[in-house]
Motif scaffolding. Structure first.
Motif, PDB file in Angstrom:
ATOM      1  N   THR A 161       0.818  -1.214   0.000  1.00  0.00           N
ATOM      2  CA  THR A 161       0.000   0.000   0.000  1.00  0.00           C
ATOM      3  C   THR A 161       0.854   1.269   0.000  1.00  0.00           C
ATOM      4  OG1 THR A 161      -0.136  -0.139   2.435  1.00  0.00           O
ATOM      5  CG2 THR A 161      -1.950  -1.094   1.160  1.00  0.00           C
ATOM      6  N   ARG A 163       3.545   1.450  -1.623  1.00  0.00           N
ATOM      7  CA  ARG A 163       4.230   1.342  -2.916  1.00  0.00           C
ATOM      8  C   ARG A 163       5.741   1.178  -2.754  1.00  0.00           C
ATOM      9  NH1 ARG A 163       1.063   5.792  -6.742  1.00  0.00           N
ATOM     10  NH2 ARG A 163      -1.022   4.884  -6.477  1.00  0.00           N
ATOM     11  N   ASP A 166       6.226  -3.805  -5.142  1.00  0.00           N
ATOM     12  CA  ASP A 166       5.150  -3.983  -6.124  1.00  0.00           C
ATOM     13  C   ASP A 166       4.351  -5.245  -5.816  1.00  0.00           C
ATOM     14  OD1 ASP A 166       6.546  -6.227  -7.200  1.00  0.00           O
ATOM     15  OD2 ASP A 166       7.718  -4.911  -8.489  1.00  0.00           O
TER      16      ASP A 166
END
Length: 213
Positions: A161, A163, A166
Motif C-alpha cells: 500500500t 508502494r 510492487d
C-alpha cells in the motif's frame, strides 16, 4: 548758558536712512533664502545627492547598500553528523541494523528475534526479503506461530500500500508463505485486525497466486 536742547538718541526701532539703503526688500530676502540650497545644475544636484547623508528609518528587509537583513536571510547552520555524537551514533546503529537484517537469518528463532527487535515495517521487510520466497516452507517448517504469520501479512500489506514493494513481489512471498506446513490452520487463529489485513492483501494480490477471499 546754551539753551539748545541736546540731540535725542535714535530709538532702537527707528532705522537711519543709511541702514535702510543697505537693507534688501523683504521679497528678495525670502527668495534668496529659499533658493540658497538649490544647485545650479543637474551635475551639481547629482554630486550633492551622492554626498548628502540620508537617514533611513529601519523596518525593511533590504539595507541601503543592497544587503539583506541577517535575521531573515541568515544562512541555516548545517550540523555535520561527525560533529554530533548522538546523530553519528544513531546513524551507525541504523546502518548496522540494516546490514544485519539484510543477511539471511540462520534459523526461524533468529528470524523471530530480528523481527521482534525491528523498529518499523521496512526493517521487518528487509529481514523477510533476506530469504527467497521459495525457501520459506523449508526454512520455517512447522515452527511458525499465528502471531508471527499475522505480523508478516501486515508488513507485506504495508509495503504494497505504501508502494515500497510492487504487487508481483508481494505475491511471490504470499505464495511462499502459503506453502508452509499448517498455513491454512494457522490463519484461523489470527486476531480480527490481522484477519482484516490478510483479507485486504488477498484482494490486492491474491489473484496472482490463485487465491480468492
Amino acid at each position: 548758558e546754551d539753551d539748545t536742547p541736546p540731540p535725542q538718541a535714535t530709538r532702537a526701532n527707528e532705522s537711519t536712512p543709511d541702514s535702510n539703503l543697505n537693507k534688501k526688500p523683504i521679497i528678495e530676502e525670502i527668495s534668496s533664502s529659499a533658493t540658497a540650497g538649490v544647485p545650479k545644475s543637474f551635475q551639481k544636484a547629482k554630486e550633492e545627492r551622492e554626498t548628502r547623508t540620508t537617514r533611513i528609518i529601519g523596518g525593511g528587509i533590504f539595507k541601503k547598500d543592497g544587503s539583506n537583513s541577517d535575521s531573515i536571510f541568515k544562512p541555516r547552520t548545517v550540523v555535520e553528523v561527525s560533529d554530533n555524537p548522538v546523530l553519528s551514533s544513531t546513524l551507525k546503529r541504523t546502518t548496522a541494523d540494516v546490514q544485519q537484517n539484510s543477511k539471511p537469518p540462520n534459523n526461524s528463532f533468529e528470524f523471530q528475534r530480528r523481527w521482534n527487535t525491528s523498529s518499523d515495517a521496512h526493517q521487518k521487510w528487509t529481514t523477510l526479503h533476506s530469504l527467497s520466497p521459495e525457501s520459506l516452507p523449508n526454512f520455517f517448517k512447522s515452527s511458525l506461530e499465528p502471531s508471527l504469520i499475522g505480523s508478516i501479512l501486515e508488513v507485506i500489506l504495508h509495503m504494497v500500500t505504501s508502494r515500497s514493494v510492487d504487487a508481483t513481489e508481494a505475491a511471490r512471498y504470499l505464495k511462499g508463505l502459503g506453502q508452509i506446513p499448517r498455513f491454512n490452520a494457522l490463519i484461523l487463529f489470527l486476531d480480527p485486525k490481522e484477519k482484516a489485513s490478510a483479507t485486504r492483501l488477498l484482494q490486492m494480490v491474491g489473484e496472482q497466486v490463485g487465491w480468492t477471499v
